[in-house]
Design a protein around this motif. Structure first.
Motif, PDB file in Angstrom:
ATOM      1  N   LEU A 199       0.769  -1.345   0.104  1.00 39.49           N
ATOM      2  CA  LEU A 199       0.067   0.008   0.119  1.00 39.49           C
ATOM      3  C   LEU A 199       0.790   1.302   0.023  1.00 39.49           C
ATOM      4  N   VAL A 200       0.651   2.204  -0.843  1.00 39.91           N
ATOM      5  CA  VAL A 200       0.988   3.632  -0.830  1.00 39.91           C
ATOM      6  C   VAL A 200       0.292   4.080   0.356  1.00 39.91           C
ATOM      7  N   SER A 206      -4.294  -0.958  -8.257  1.00 41.21           N
ATOM      8  CA  SER A 206      -5.777  -0.969  -8.416  1.00 41.21           C
ATOM      9  C   SER A 206      -6.056   0.113  -9.317  1.00 41.21           C
ATOM     10  N   PRO A 207      -7.321  -0.010 -10.165  1.00 38.84           N
ATOM     11  CA  PRO A 207      -7.835   0.946 -11.215  1.00 38.84           C
ATOM     12  C   PRO A 207      -8.551   2.178 -10.602  1.00 38.84           C
ATOM     13  N   VAL A 208      -8.878   1.778  -9.341  1.00 38.71           N
ATOM     14  CA  VAL A 208      -9.300   3.012  -8.328  1.00 38.71           C
ATOM     15  C   VAL A 208      -8.319   3.294  -7.763  1.00 38.71           C
ATOM     16  N   LYS A 209      -7.639   4.713  -7.989  1.00 37.12           N
ATOM     17  CA  LYS A 209      -6.200   5.020  -7.458  1.00 37.12           C
ATOM     18  C   LYS A 209      -6.585   5.275  -5.536  1.00 37.12           C
ATOM     19  N   GLU A 210      -7.635   5.759  -5.395  1.00 34.29           N
ATOM     20  CA  GLU A 210      -7.831   5.799  -3.706  1.00 34.29           C
ATOM     21  C   GLU A 210      -9.136   5.177  -3.238  1.00 34.29           C
ATOM     22  N   PRO A 211      -9.158   4.030  -3.205  1.00 33.63           N
ATOM     23  CA  PRO A 211     -10.402   3.270  -2.554  1.00 33.63           C
ATOM     24  C   PRO A 211     -10.727   3.461  -1.264  1.00 33.63           C
ATOM     25  N   LYS A 212      -9.784   3.915  -0.553  1.00 33.54           N
ATOM     26  CA  LYS A 212     -10.085   4.357   0.959  1.00 33.54           C
ATOM     27  C   LYS A 212     -10.850   3.268   1.882  1.00 33.54           C
ATOM     28  N   GLU A 230      -2.375  -0.676  -3.685  1.00 35.28           N
ATOM     29  CA  GLU A 230      -3.378   0.385  -4.031  1.00 35.28           C
ATOM     30  C   GLU A 230      -2.896   1.660  -3.337  1.00 35.28           C
ATOM     31  N   SER A 231      -3.312   2.911  -3.362  1.00 34.39           N
ATOM     32  CA  SER A 231      -2.778   4.106  -2.830  1.00 34.39           C
ATOM     33  C   SER A 231      -3.825   4.838  -2.399  1.00 34.39           C
ATOM     34  N   THR A 232      -3.963   4.848  -1.173  1.00 35.98           N
ATOM     35  CA  THR A 232      -4.594   5.751  -0.283  1.00 35.98           C
ATOM     36  C   THR A 232      -3.958   6.609   0.721  1.00 35.98           C
TER      37      THR A 232
END
Length: 329
Positions: free
Chosen positions: A7-8, A32-38, A83-85
């Motif tokens: 994870l970022v 992840s295709p959604v950059k910031e899924p949270k 992913e990146s959140t």
């Protein structure tokens, strides 16, 4: 279904969007295709409370487990999933949820000069017409009231930059060899070397991705009657969007934001006077950060920003030149 391998996790306005895009180009990584899924920010749907525009952010929140796992379903065999959140670093409960779900995850942390980070954060929301206060110092003075009112993390300009507190807690949950911590300026000034450092940390081939993609930087609308009028309309539209289905809220506000940006100038750098007033808010945390990391961050207490793609204003009031490097969130 798989969960991410890495994870970022932070910090906001420290190049995480550009880093996500760069890592997505590596054939051994599936971002992840959604950059910031949270996903790890809540145990269920996000709260209905918040500041201007937060309702739309809540709609983008991937909070169902099956939806989150689906983000990684297309990963090629053997590829590492990520992913990146950037709010995970700030949110202590999110840190604990990550530890419970994926205790062996690798965590990437990008730290930016906290004063410059706060200013970039404020400028982002001001340019979008969501921040009603036209000065970063005065906006920061409202932070505690906004937090008490349930405004989402992105409005926490000061608290998001207290990395010492955040890392001190994170180190109680994860081994240090599971974390890679580096500066935003390394990403900007030495992208190829920094990307290779990340690849070594993740255990994938180096030399494959060497550049950080450039991103569009929003204009900075000047304060005045036009900005007040359009911003008020945009915030009202964002509030109305809270009660509209699907993407109707965004469809309502996007034309207003376009009008707001149309006459905007280049984003203005932080002045020395603003920086001088905000530095004391971070002194104790920077001392803590140095203790918990063993690294020197004393330059963040000085008059000049040197942690991003822009050098700020000198104490004598002279503007420093842009160095032409990309700046991103």
């Amino acid at each position: 279904m798989p969960l991410p391998d890495f994870l970022v996790i932070g910090a906001p306005k420290a190049g995480t969007t550009a880093l996500h895009a760069a890592l997505s180009r590596h054939p051994s990584l599936h971002m992840s295709p959604v950059k910031e899924p949270k996903f790890f920010l809540t145990d269920g749907p996000p709260s209905g409370r918040g500041g201007p525009g937060d309702a739309q952010t809540h709609r983008e929140h991937v909070w169902r487990r099956e939806d989150y796992e689906a983000l990684f379903a297309a990963a090629p065999p053997g590829a590492l999933r990520g992913e990146s959140t950037p709010f995970y670093l700030y949110d202590r409960a999110a840190q604990r949820r990550i530890r419970a779900a994926i205790p062996h995850a690798r965590l990437i942390v990008v730290l930016r000069d906290p004063v410059e980070r706060a200013h970039s954060n404020w400028a982002h929301l001001w340019s979008a017409g969501l921040e009603p206060v036209g000065d970063v110092v005065r906006a920061c003075a409202r932070e505690e009231r906004r937090i008490a009112a349930g405004w989402s993390h992105f409005w926490h300009y000061l608290a998001l930059g207290r990395y010492g507190e955040q890392l001190e807690h994170l180190y109680t949950l994860f081994r240090r060899d599971q974390m890679l911590v580096f500066r935003y300026r390394d990403l900007v000034d030495r992208p190829a070397r920094t990307l290779d450092q990340i690849c070594v940390f993740l255990g994938v081939e180096t030399g494959v991705v060497t550049e950080i993609p450039r991103e569009n930087v929003t204009a900075h609308p000047e304060p005045g009657h036009r900005h007040r009028l359009l911003s008020a309309a945009l915030r009202a539209g964002a509030e109305a969007g809270r009660f509209l289905p699907g993407g109707l809220g965004t469809a309502l506000t996007e034309p207003l934001e376009g009008l707001l940006q149309r006459r905007g100038n280049a984003r203005r750098p932080l002045t020395w006077e603003q920086r001088r007033l905000l530095i004391p808010r971070f002194v104790r945390d920077i001392e803590l950060l140095q203790r918990v990391t063993g690294e020197d961050f004393g330059d963040w207490l000085g008059p000049r920003e040197r942690s991003g793609g822009l050098v700020g204003t000198r104490p004598d009031g002279q503007r420093q030149a842009r160095n032409g490097r990309p700046r991103s969130g």
